[in-house]
Design a protein around this motif. Structure first.
Motif, PDB file in Angstrom:
ATOM      1  N   GLY A 146       5.351  62.806  -6.562  1.00  0.00           N
ATOM      2  CA  GLY A 146       6.281  62.263  -5.582  1.00  0.00           C
ATOM      3  C   GLY A 146       5.727  61.139  -4.738  1.00  0.00           C
ATOM      4  N   GLU A 147       4.412  60.907  -4.788  1.00  0.00           N
ATOM      5  CA  GLU A 147       3.853  59.796  -4.028  1.00  0.00           C
ATOM      6  C   GLU A 147       4.226  58.470  -4.700  1.00  0.00           C
ATOM      7  OE1 GLU A 147      -0.089  61.310  -1.720  1.00  0.00           O
ATOM      8  OE2 GLU A 147      -0.335  61.026  -3.889  1.00  0.00           O
ATOM      9  N   VAL A 148       4.357  57.434  -3.870  1.00  0.00           N
ATOM     10  CA  VAL A 148       4.611  56.084  -4.364  1.00  0.00           C
ATOM     11  C   VAL A 148       3.275  55.369  -4.457  1.00  0.00           C
ATOM     12  CG1 VAL A 148       5.731  53.877  -3.890  1.00  0.00           C
ATOM     13  CG2 VAL A 148       6.909  56.021  -3.334  1.00  0.00           C
ATOM     14  N   VAL A 149       2.886  54.970  -5.650  1.00  0.00           N
ATOM     15  CA  VAL A 149       1.615  54.281  -5.846  1.00  0.00           C
ATOM     16  C   VAL A 149       1.843  52.775  -5.763  1.00  0.00           C
ATOM     17  CG1 VAL A 149      -0.245  53.794  -7.479  1.00  0.00           C
ATOM     18  CG2 VAL A 149       0.596  56.132  -7.198  1.00  0.00           C
ATOM     19  N   LEU A 150       1.108  52.128  -4.875  1.00  0.00           N
ATOM     20  CA  LEU A 150       1.204  50.683  -4.679  1.00  0.00           C
ATOM     21  C   LEU A 150      -0.119  50.053  -5.101  1.00  0.00           C
ATOM     22  CD1 LEU A 150       2.897  50.688  -1.148  1.00  0.00           C
ATOM     23  CD2 LEU A 150       4.012  50.560  -3.389  1.00  0.00           C
ATOM     24  N   LEU A 151      -0.070  49.214  -6.120  1.00  0.00           N
ATOM     25  CA  LEU A 151      -1.264  48.570  -6.646  1.00  0.00           C
ATOM     26  C   LEU A 151      -1.518  47.271  -5.902  1.00  0.00           C
ATOM     27  CD1 LEU A 151      -0.561  49.145 -10.449  1.00  0.00           C
ATOM     28  CD2 LEU A 151      -2.118  50.449  -8.977  1.00  0.00           C
ATOM     29  N   ARG A 152      -2.599  47.261  -5.136  1.00  0.00           N
ATOM     30  CA  ARG A 152      -2.964  46.074  -4.358  1.00  0.00           C
ATOM     31  C   ARG A 152      -3.907  45.203  -5.181  1.00  0.00           C
ATOM     32  NH1 ARG A 152      -7.186  46.027   0.629  1.00  0.00           N
ATOM     33  NH2 ARG A 152      -7.399  43.753   0.759  1.00  0.00           N
ATOM     34  N   THR A 153      -3.347  44.130  -5.749  1.00  0.00           N
ATOM     35  CA  THR A 153      -4.149  43.216  -6.574  1.00  0.00           C
ATOM     36  C   THR A 153      -4.650  42.009  -5.788  1.00  0.00           C
ATOM     37  OG1 THR A 153      -2.304  41.797  -7.276  1.00  0.00           O
ATOM     38  CG2 THR A 153      -2.669  43.843  -8.520  1.00  0.00           C
ATOM     39  N   GLY A 154      -3.996  41.717  -4.653  1.00  0.00           N
ATOM     40  CA  GLY A 154      -4.329  40.516  -3.899  1.00  0.00           C
ATOM     41  C   GLY A 154      -3.707  39.256  -4.475  1.00  0.00           C
ATOM     42  N   TRP A 155      -2.894  39.419  -5.530  1.00  0.00           N
ATOM     43  CA  TRP A 155      -2.303  38.244  -6.179  1.00  0.00           C
ATOM     44  C   TRP A 155      -1.291  37.531  -5.291  1.00  0.00           C
ATOM     45  CZ3 TRP A 155      -4.585  36.461 -10.364  1.00  0.00           C
ATOM     46  CH2 TRP A 155      -3.979  35.435 -11.096  1.00  0.00           C
ATOM     47  N   ASP A 156      -0.793  38.213  -4.286  1.00  0.00           N
ATOM     48  CA  ASP A 156       0.198  37.580  -3.404  1.00  0.00           C
ATOM     49  C   ASP A 156      -0.377  36.407  -2.628  1.00  0.00           C
ATOM     50  OD1 ASP A 156      -1.368  39.478  -2.072  1.00  0.00           O
ATOM     51  OD2 ASP A 156       0.170  39.908  -0.580  1.00  0.00           O
ATOM     52  N   ARG A 157      -1.697  36.246  -2.639  1.00  0.00           N
ATOM     53  CA  ARG A 157      -2.294  35.071  -1.972  1.00  0.00           C
ATOM     54  C   ARG A 157      -1.868  33.767  -2.645  1.00  0.00           C
ATOM     55  NH1 ARG A 157      -6.208  37.137  -5.320  1.00  0.00           N
ATOM     56  NH2 ARG A 157      -7.483  35.685  -6.543  1.00  0.00           N
ATOM     57  N   HIS A 158      -1.389  33.854  -3.909  1.00  0.00           N
ATOM     58  CA  HIS A 158      -0.931  32.668  -4.626  1.00  0.00           C
ATOM     59  C   HIS A 158       0.546  32.385  -4.390  1.00  0.00           C
ATOM     60  CE1 HIS A 158      -4.766  32.552  -6.637  1.00  0.00           C
ATOM     61  NE2 HIS A 158      -4.568  33.703  -7.258  1.00  0.00           N
ATOM     62  N   TYR A 159       1.218  33.241  -3.615  1.00  0.00           N
ATOM     63  CA  TYR A 159       2.644  33.040  -3.364  1.00  0.00           C
ATOM     64  C   TYR A 159       2.799  32.032  -2.220  1.00  0.00           C
ATOM     65  CZ  TYR A 159       7.612  34.148  -3.244  1.00  0.00           C
ATOM     66  OH  TYR A 159       8.982  34.060  -3.308  1.00  0.00           O
ATOM     67  N   VAL A 160       2.629  30.760  -2.559  1.00  0.00           N
ATOM     68  CA  VAL A 160       2.644  29.666  -1.579  1.00  0.00           C
ATOM     69  C   VAL A 160       3.423  28.496  -2.159  1.00  0.00           C
ATOM     70  CG1 VAL A 160       0.453  30.347  -0.503  1.00  0.00           C
ATOM     71  CG2 VAL A 160       0.444  28.771  -2.456  1.00  0.00           C
ATOM     72  N   GLU A 161       3.754  27.560  -1.320  1.00  0.00           N
ATOM     73  CA  GLU A 161       4.463  26.365  -1.758  1.00  0.00           C
ATOM     74  C   GLU A 161       3.502  25.372  -2.410  1.00  0.00           C
ATOM     75  OE1 GLU A 161       6.514  24.707   1.561  1.00  0.00           O
ATOM     76  OE2 GLU A 161       8.003  26.308   1.659  1.00  0.00           O
ATOM     77  N   GLY A 162       4.073  24.443  -3.149  1.00  0.00           N
ATOM     78  CA  GLY A 162       3.293  23.334  -3.674  1.00  0.00           C
ATOM     79  C   GLY A 162       2.505  23.653  -4.926  1.00  0.00           C
ATOM     80  N   GLU A 163       1.551  22.783  -5.220  1.00  0.00           N
ATOM     81  CA  GLU A 163       0.750  22.877  -6.435  1.00  0.00           C
ATOM     82  C   GLU A 163       0.020  24.203  -6.548  1.00  0.00           C
ATOM     83  OE1 GLU A 163      -0.770  21.128 -10.027  1.00  0.00           O
ATOM     84  OE2 GLU A 163       0.826  20.488  -8.665  1.00  0.00           O
ATOM     85  N   ALA A 164      -0.494  24.706  -5.437  1.00  0.00           N
ATOM     86  CA  ALA A 164      -1.240  25.966  -5.473  1.00  0.00           C
ATOM     87  C   ALA A 164      -0.360  27.135  -5.905  1.00  0.00           C
ATOM     88  CB  ALA A 164      -1.854  26.255  -4.103  1.00  0.00           C
ATOM     89  N   GLY A 165       0.934  27.059  -5.620  1.00  0.00           N
ATOM     90  CA  GLY A 165       1.843  28.128  -5.985  1.00  0.00           C
ATOM     91  C   GLY A 165       2.072  28.258  -7.483  1.00  0.00           C
ATOM     92  N   LEU A 166       1.696  27.246  -8.259  1.00  0.00           N
ATOM     93  CA  LEU A 166       1.830  27.328  -9.712  1.00  0.00           C
ATOM     94  C   LEU A 166       0.907  28.390 -10.296  1.00  0.00           C
ATOM     95  CD1 LEU A 166       2.026  23.535 -10.646  1.00  0.00           C
ATOM     96  CD2 LEU A 166       3.915  25.170 -10.508  1.00  0.00           C
ATOM     97  N   ARG A 167      -0.117  28.779  -9.534  1.00  0.00           N
ATOM     98  CA  ARG A 167      -1.016  29.831 -10.006  1.00  0.00           C
ATOM     99  C   ARG A 167      -0.332  31.195 -10.017  1.00  0.00           C
ATOM    100  NH1 ARG A 167      -6.616  28.542  -6.643  1.00  0.00           N
ATOM    101  NH2 ARG A 167      -7.076  26.511  -7.624  1.00  0.00           N
ATOM    102  N   TYR A 168       0.704  31.353  -9.245  1.00  0.00           N
ATOM    103  CA  TYR A 168       1.339  32.670  -9.125  1.00  0.00           C
ATOM    104  C   TYR A 168       1.904  33.145 -10.457  1.00  0.00           C
ATOM    105  CZ  TYR A 168       3.880  36.538  -7.035  1.00  0.00           C
ATOM    106  OH  TYR A 168       4.326  37.797  -6.720  1.00  0.00           O
ATOM    107  N   MET A 169       2.662  32.277 -11.156  1.00  0.00           N
ATOM    108  CA  MET A 169       3.213  32.637 -12.461  1.00  0.00           C
ATOM    109  C   MET A 169       3.066  31.531 -13.494  1.00  0.00           C
ATOM    110  SD  MET A 169       6.743  34.859 -11.970  1.00  0.00           S
ATOM    111  CE  MET A 169       7.436  34.229 -10.448  1.00  0.00           C
ATOM    112  N   HIS A 170       3.397  30.302 -13.102  1.00  0.00           N
ATOM    113  CA  HIS A 170       3.567  29.212 -14.062  1.00  0.00           C
ATOM    114  C   HIS A 170       2.324  28.985 -14.922  1.00  0.00           C
ATOM    115  CE1 HIS A 170       5.394  25.463 -15.541  1.00  0.00           C
ATOM    116  NE2 HIS A 170       4.176  24.957 -15.454  1.00  0.00           N
TER     117      HIS A 170
END
Length: 268
Positions: A146-170
């Motif tokens: 019943g616990e909710v497991v949240l995986l903290r990868t730190g990948w959200d640091r790439h969720y930014v505008e501009g060229e750096a944000g292309l690292r998030y998915m693109h």
């Protein structure tokens, strides 16, 4: 759970912001768009004269079901019974509005696997394996049903505008020039399901890997697990003690949908 412990709790927003300038849309899917439909008065703008039927503001949005912070219903990867397709079954009829809200909330366990986010192979996600969770359990106690497991990868640091944000998915998915985000292996989905964990969240673009995202979706969703993707701010939560809530928009026949994820941290 005794909900009285939430009185006076600190509320942590775990949702990414949606914007046309942020990388919240899956490459190749309908891009997120947000445009004015009516403004308080007619004014000249970059796309022409703004419409004004009355003195109020409203905007129109176009959004994919799997854009921004969202969850996957079983129908995202499980075909309906009678379709004759592989992995078809009864869960293929459980669309987003049919998923019980109780399944999308619960006591949170934050597992830090951010060490996997550095030095990976371009276009390939390092897998989060059962052994990583077992290491966590040896230090923090076993996961409970019943616990909710949240995986903290730190990948959200790439969720930014501009060229750096292309690292998030693109650059992981399209050009293959940047490492993939850490993602659970299909074996991890099996391990968590057998532990009684129904809901799994991640602060990365997908539960699926950048190089082969289908198997873990089929494995977990085919077992009735709930996946919540594109979370953020997991570093602001304790390992245990927070209460997680995700409330998706309610759309008939959906394969999931965006919503707001928050955590309540008692005594903060």
């Amino acid at each position: 759970m005794d909900f009285s412990v939430l009185v006076g709790a600190r509320v942590v927003d775990l949702s990414v912001t949606l914007s046309e300038s942020l990388p919240g849309s899956w490459p190749g899917h309908a891009p997120f768009s947000h445009h004015n439909w009516n403004w308080f008065a007619e004014v000249d703008g970059p796309t022409g004269r703004t419409r004004s039927a009355a003195p109020y503001q409203t905007n129109a949005i176009t959004i994919d079901e799997h854009c921004g912070t969202h969850f996957d219903a079983p129908t995202h990867f499980i075909p309906p019974p009678g379709s004759g397709l592989p992995h078809a079954g009864a869960l293929g009829e459980e669309s987003g509005e049919k998923v019980p809200l109780d399944d999308l909330m619960g006591s949170a366990v934050v597992v830090d696997v951010s060490f996997l986010s550095e030095g990976g192979e371009p276009g390939v996600s390092p897998f989060i394996e059962p052994e990583h969770i077992k290491d966590f359990e040896r230090e923090n106690g076993e996961l409970r049903a019943g616990e909710v497991v949240l995986l903290r990868t730190g990948w959200d640091r790439h969720y930014v505008e501009g060229e750096a944000g292309l690292r998030y998915m693109h650059r992981s998915l399209v050009t293959g020039t940047f490492q993939g985000w850490p993602a659970p292996s299909p074996e991890l989905a099996v391990y968590l399901d057998e532990k009684g964990v129904k809901t799994l969240g991640i602060d990365a673009p997908s539960i699926g890997s950048a190089h082969d995202g289908v198997p873990v979706h089929q494995e977990g969703l085919g077992r009735g697990m709930r996946y919540i993707e594109l979370l953020t701010n997991l570093d602001r939560l304790p390992v245990r003690g927070a209460f997680f809530v995700f409330l998706p928009i309610k759309v008939a026949g959906s394969s999931g949908g965006p919503g707001r994820a928050v955590a309540f941290v008692p005594g903060a």
